[in-house]
Design an enzyme around this catalytic site. Structure first.
Site, mmCIF file in Angstrom:
data_model
loop_
_atom_site.group_PDB
_atom_site.id
_atom_site.type_symbol
_atom_site.label_atom_id
_atom_site.label_comp_id
_atom_site.label_asym_id
_atom_site.label_seq_id
_atom_site.Cartn_x
_atom_site.Cartn_y
_atom_site.Cartn_z
ATOM 1 N N THR A 12 0.822 -1.291 -0.053
ATOM 2 C CA THR A 12 0.063 0.107 0.092
ATOM 3 C C THR A 12 0.928 1.254 -0.006
ATOM 4 O O THR A 12 1.985 1.271 0.505
ATOM 5 C CB THR A 12 -0.963 0.172 0.802
ATOM 6 O OG1 THR A 12 -0.178 0.409 2.502
ATOM 7 C CG2 THR A 12 -1.614 -1.457 1.428
ATOM 8 N N GLY A 13 0.432 2.251 -0.654
ATOM 9 C CA GLY A 13 1.128 3.599 -0.677
ATOM 10 C C GLY A 13 2.289 3.245 -1.740
ATOM 11 O O GLY A 13 3.582 3.758 -1.458
ATOM 12 N N ALA A 14 2.139 2.622 -2.903
ATOM 13 C CA ALA A 14 3.250 2.162 -3.636
ATOM 14 C C ALA A 14 3.774 2.883 -4.572
ATOM 15 O O ALA A 14 5.039 2.666 -5.094
ATOM 16 C CB ALA A 14 2.801 0.652 -4.387
ATOM 17 N N ASN A 15 3.403 4.220 -4.764
ATOM 18 C CA ASN A 15 3.930 5.156 -5.457
ATOM 19 C C ASN A 15 4.971 6.256 -5.235
ATOM 20 O O ASN A 15 5.273 6.804 -5.865
ATOM 21 C CB ASN A 15 2.524 6.148 -6.233
ATOM 22 C CG ASN A 15 1.932 6.719 -4.959
ATOM 23 O OD1 ASN A 15 1.313 6.195 -4.422
ATOM 24 N ND2 ASN A 15 2.356 8.004 -5.164
ATOM 25 N N SER A 16 5.211 5.838 -3.776
ATOM 26 C CA SER A 16 6.194 6.924 -3.497
ATOM 27 C C SER A 16 6.879 6.203 -2.192
ATOM 28 O O SER A 16 6.931 5.291 -1.729
ATOM 29 C CB SER A 16 5.132 8.241 -2.845
ATOM 30 O OG SER A 16 5.797 8.899 -2.120
ATOM 31 N N GLY A 17 8.349 7.009 -2.010
ATOM 32 C CA GLY A 17 8.883 6.703 -0.807
ATOM 33 C C GLY A 17 9.186 5.163 -0.393
ATOM 34 O O GLY A 17 9.626 4.592 -1.431
ATOM 35 N N TYR A 164 -0.954 11.516 15.020
ATOM 36 C CA TYR A 164 -0.126 10.772 14.486
ATOM 37 C C TYR A 164 0.369 9.643 15.370
ATOM 38 O O TYR A 164 0.312 8.410 14.802
ATOM 39 C CB TYR A 164 1.093 11.465 13.720
ATOM 40 C CG TYR A 164 2.062 10.692 12.820
ATOM 41 C CD1 TYR A 164 1.652 10.074 11.604
ATOM 42 C CD2 TYR A 164 3.234 10.018 13.362
ATOM 43 C CE1 TYR A 164 2.577 9.238 10.972
ATOM 44 C CE2 TYR A 164 4.350 9.374 12.687
ATOM 45 C CZ TYR A 164 3.777 9.105 11.502
ATOM 46 O OH TYR A 164 4.517 8.294 10.527
HETATM 47 N N1 NAP Z 1 9.593 8.964 6.479
HETATM 48 C C1 NAP Z 1 9.849 8.701 7.668
HETATM 49 O O1 NAP Z 1 10.795 9.304 8.390
HETATM 50 C C2 NAP Z 1 9.132 7.720 8.571
HETATM 51 C C3 NAP Z 1 9.357 7.271 9.965
HETATM 52 C C4 NAP Z 1 8.492 6.352 10.420
HETATM 53 C C5 NAP Z 1 7.241 6.026 9.992
HETATM 54 N N2 NAP Z 1 7.211 6.143 8.656
HETATM 55 C C6 NAP Z 1 5.965 5.384 7.833
HETATM 56 O O2 NAP Z 1 6.543 4.707 6.577
HETATM 57 C C7 NAP Z 1 5.394 4.553 5.750
HETATM 58 C C8 NAP Z 1 5.618 4.974 4.403
HETATM 59 O O3 NAP Z 1 5.825 6.680 4.455
HETATM 60 P P1 NAP Z 1 6.791 7.439 3.844
HETATM 61 O O4 NAP Z 1 7.561 8.008 4.530
HETATM 62 O O5 NAP Z 1 7.186 6.459 2.317
HETATM 63 O O6 NAP Z 1 5.863 8.593 2.830
HETATM 64 P P2 NAP Z 1 5.216 8.927 1.609
HETATM 65 O O7 NAP Z 1 6.565 8.912 0.597
HETATM 66 O O8 NAP Z 1 4.790 9.988 1.815
HETATM 67 O O9 NAP Z 1 4.390 7.701 1.052
HETATM 68 C C9 NAP Z 1 3.207 7.510 1.477
HETATM 69 C C10 NAP Z 1 2.368 6.727 0.660
HETATM 70 O O10 NAP Z 1 1.076 6.373 1.351
HETATM 71 C C11 NAP Z 1 0.011 6.881 0.272
HETATM 72 N N3 NAP Z 1 -0.959 7.336 0.830
HETATM 73 C C12 NAP Z 1 -1.413 8.461 1.823
HETATM 74 N N4 NAP Z 1 -2.815 8.525 2.055
HETATM 75 C C13 NAP Z 1 -3.338 7.428 0.938
HETATM 76 C C14 NAP Z 1 -4.687 7.090 1.075
HETATM 77 N N5 NAP Z 1 -5.617 7.620 1.639
HETATM 78 N N6 NAP Z 1 -4.990 5.955 0.380
HETATM 79 C C15 NAP Z 1 -3.812 5.181 -0.008
HETATM 80 N N7 NAP Z 1 -2.703 5.812 -0.291
HETATM 81 C C16 NAP Z 1 -2.494 6.476 0.570
HETATM 82 C C17 NAP Z 1 0.755 7.931 -0.572
HETATM 83 O O11 NAP Z 1 -0.077 8.281 -1.581
HETATM 84 P P3 NAP Z 1 -0.008 9.583 -2.329
HETATM 85 O O12 NAP Z 1 1.508 9.804 -3.093
HETATM 86 O O13 NAP Z 1 -1.145 9.542 -3.445
HETATM 87 O O14 NAP Z 1 -0.378 10.825 -1.460
HETATM 88 C C18 NAP Z 1 1.989 7.422 -0.747
HETATM 89 O O15 NAP Z 1 1.961 6.499 -1.740
HETATM 90 C C19 NAP Z 1 4.155 5.424 6.463
HETATM 91 O O16 NAP Z 1 3.414 4.395 7.181
HETATM 92 C C20 NAP Z 1 4.764 6.439 7.602
HETATM 93 O O17 NAP Z 1 3.936 6.722 8.627
HETATM 94 C C21 NAP Z 1 7.945 7.091 7.931
#
Ligand code: NAP
Length: 280
Positions: A12-17, A164
């Site tokens: 899930t959330g496969a298009n980013s990060g 959060y």
């Molecule tokens: N980055 C950090 O430092 C960090 C630290 C601790 C935990 N995390 C956790 O790591 C995970 C991945 O996050 P990331 O940092 O890779 O962030 P990211 O680049 O913002 O990616 C988040 C992804 O979730 C998708 N998303 C958000 N809302 C959604 C919805 N309503 N339905 C379906 N998809 C949705 C986004 O889609 P869109 O692009 O369309 O918005 C995107 O693909 C998250 O669970 C985050 O809480 C991150």
């Protein structure tokens, strides 16, 4: 590298990060990966980039985790196209400085990060069996979290940290209770903290607000591929095939908050979530 040749995975959330990095890694190990994305444009762009490397078996199914109907439709499409799911990585995440609501009126961080994934997972469980793995991407932020049952949508005390951390504590509690419930079926459920990772998290997708701060922090943070390592490890590595209900950091079982180990609380949240998603 593990061989995932006959495995069917969902990220899930496969298009980013980290989601995109997870798709990359699992498909390079041979898995067929279904990319759950909410935006058609962002999903198709990511699919095109990832599919540029030969022999990757990828599929894109759209789903907004903040909309119950969309989640149910996603699960239905998966069941129509695939015989089973072997790996489910609940990675999508949302963080916001202001209070927003999902289609069903849930505070959006709780609604997407926990409830959307709860509904998705419980809908897919019937086609998951012996050896299947569920990985929930939580955060160290769970440590300051509480579950506010009396005001779950934070109408009164909203701030980004409260919201959060509540959602990320819910990820750990869901992991522990679900692991207990699916133990007899040979399905494992674990969660992880990725560390601080330079991704698009916190950047407003419409206005771009947050981009400058993220850009400034980038040199100090891990790359998405580094941050995704623990989730990829939990989804694929042989050494954890029999471990379930645990919280990992840097590919090792790590200390989580006292509250996150409270099994009464985990059960209460599970039943509360069942009521939230029940079809009325
Ligand atoms: N980055 C950090 O430092 C960090 C630290 C601790 C935990 N995390 C956790 O790591 C995970 C991945 O996050 P990331 O940092 O890779 O962030 P990211 O680049 O913002 O990616 C988040 C992804 O979730 C998708 N998303 C958000 N809302 C959604 C919805 N309503 N339905 C379906 N998809 C949705 C986004 O889609 P869109 O692009 O369309 O918005 C995107 O693909 C998250 O669970 C985050 O809480 C991150």
């Amino acid at each position: 590298m593990q061989n995932l040749k006959d495995k069917i995975a969902i990220v899930t959330g496969a298009n980013s990060g980290m989601g995109m990095a997870t798709v990359e890694a699992l498909s390079d190990m041979g898995a067929t990966v279904i990319m759950l994305c909410r935006s058609k444009q962002r999903g198709e762009e990511a699919l095109e980039k990832l599919a540029a490397k030969k022999d990757r078996k990828l599929d894109l199914i759209l789903c907004d985790l903040g909309d119950f109907e969309s989640v149910r439709s996603f699960a239905k499409q998966v069941k129509e196209r695939y015989p089973r799911v072997d790996i489910l990585v609940n990675n999508a995440g949302f963080i916001s400085l202001d209070r927003q609501e999902t289609k069903e009126g849930l505070e959006m961080q709780f609604g997407i990060n926990h409830v959307g994934h709860f509904l998705l997972t419980t809908n897919l469980l019937p086609i998951m069996g012996e050896g299947a793995r569920i990985v929930n991407v939580s955060s160290g932020a769970h440590k300051t979290g509480k579950i506010h049952f009396d005001d779950i949508n934070l109408h009164k005390g909203f701030n980004v940290i409260t919201a959060y951390s509540q959602s990320k504590l819910a990820n750990v509690l869901f992991t522990r209770e679900l692991a207990r419930r699916v133990k007899d079926r040979g399905i494992t459920v674990n969660c992880c903290h990725p560390g601080a990772v330079a991704t698009n998290i916190g950047i407003d997708r419409k206005t771009g607000f947050g981009k400058t701060i993220t850009g400034l922090l980038k040199p100090f943070f891990q790359t998405p591929a580094q941050g995704a390592r623990t989730a990829i490890f939990l989804a694929s590595d042989d050494s954890v095939k029999d471990i379930s209900g645990e919280y990992f950091y840097k590919c090792k079982i790590a200390k989580s908050s006292k509250r996150s180990k409270d099994m009464e609380l985990a059960k209460k949240l599970y039943e509360f979530s069942e009521e939230l998603v029940a079809e009325k």
